[in-house]
Scaffold this active site. Structure first.
Site: not given
Ligand code: F6P
Length: 320
Positions: A11, A72, A103, A126, A128, A130, A172
């Site tokens: 993303g 992706r 990741d 990202t 996210d 994460d 996510r």
């Protein structure tokens, strides 16, 4: 080392362009040629490479998205895909790779290195947030501020109409965005994957607030929480006395001009990635912890998680 390549994958995230710009300028400063790979790993397989000079990265630091494009690819991690990627990199005499993404990007980079690819260094990008090994990933700060602006707007109408609003944010499987935007936006409750089965608690607390005179409520819901905002609203909404609405912020959170923090981090990490490659490093991600740039092995970036601290979750409950 003569020629390095840079790609963005997964993303898109605000701040990626700052990292591309810094990679190019730092690479040129080291006397290297720099090549851009367009559209992530899919573009690598197709051989979508183009030289990047200083003019190619002029006036991009303030732009959202990624000027290289991203995507992706299901084909890339297959044995045939990895072999094709190595062949393309060999053909273009690429001696080093800078990979900007999450990741999944580093999982791919790890597989590529094992398949015989050149030295590779990653930069976390990202919304996210994460990725293990960095306090913040490029794009997170901008996305939080975008979500926050939306929450503030929803609050205006929630207050005017005395209503309950469920606002869904991305992330996510991670609750970072929900927790940060909810905390900063003064949400009455945050529902995130880190705290499962939380609906009953939120209903009890919110009902008590409404009984005590509260006339508008905002519940921020992470998309990864038990059916997202729609799931939460279907269960919680009918159990509270206020009329309710659902707003899903979606891809709005991925776009927009990057914040100063994301531009600075992209600049810092782009230079750090090239420095690491030139110093002979590989198979690692450069990230930011405190004020320092730190290096983390690729495997750790996807086998470990950057968890929302329990202290932050406790703070949410305390202030709800
Ligand atoms: O990883 C970034 C992210 O925006 C997530 O928060 C979200 O779940 C996902 O990407 C959406 O991906 P896509 O744009 O492929 O639907």
């Amino acid at each position: 080392m003569k020629r390095i390549a840079v790609l963005t994958s997964g993303g898109d995230a605000p701040g990626m362009n700052a990292a591309i710009r810094a990679t190019v300028r730092s690479g040129l400063g080291h006397g290297l040629e720099v090549v851009g790979i367009e559209h992530g790993y899919a573009g690598l397989l197709r051989g979508d490479l183009r030289p990047l000079g200083r003019p190619d990265v002029v006036n991009i630091i303030h732009r959202g998205g990624t000027v290289l494009g991203t995507g992706r690819s299901a084909e890339f991690p297959t044995p045939a895909g990895l072999q094709q990627a190595v062949n393309v990199l060999d053909t273009h005499a690429i001696d080093g790779l800078v990979l900007i993404g999450g990741d999944g990007t580093f999982r791919g980079a790890s597989a590529l290195a094992k398949a015989g690819g050149p030295p590779a260094v990653g930069i976390p990008g990202t919304i996210d947030n994460d990725v293990y090994g960095t306090n913040r990933s490029l794009g997170f700060d901008t996305a939080v501020n975008t979500a926050l602006e939306a929450i503030d707007r929803v609050r205006d109408t929630a207050t005017s109409h005395e209503m309950l609003h469920f606002v869904e944010v991305m992330g996510r499987h991670s609750g970072w965005l929900a927790v940060a935007a909810g905390l900063a936006g003064g949400a009455e409750a945050v529902l995130c994957p880190e705290v499962p089965n939380h609906n009953d608690t939120v209903v009890a607390r919110t009902a008590a607030s409404i009984a005590g005179g509260k006339r508008s409520v905002i519940i921020v819901v992470a998309e990864g929480y038990e059916g997202g905002a729609h799931g939460a609203a279907a269960d919680i909404g009918p159990r509270l006395s206020l009329d309710y609405r659902i707003t899903s912020l979606g891809h709005i959170q991925r776009g927009g001009s990057p914040s100063a923090i994301d531009r600075m981090a992209g600049s810092e990490l782009g230079c750090a990635a090239v420095d690491a490659l030139v110093a002979g490093a590989s198979h690692l991600m450069v990230g930011i912890q405190g004020e320092a740039v730190v290096e983390t092995p690729f495997e750790d970036t996807w086998s470990k998680r950057h968890q929302v601290p329990t202290e932050l979750l406790a703070l949410l409950e305390q202030l709800a």
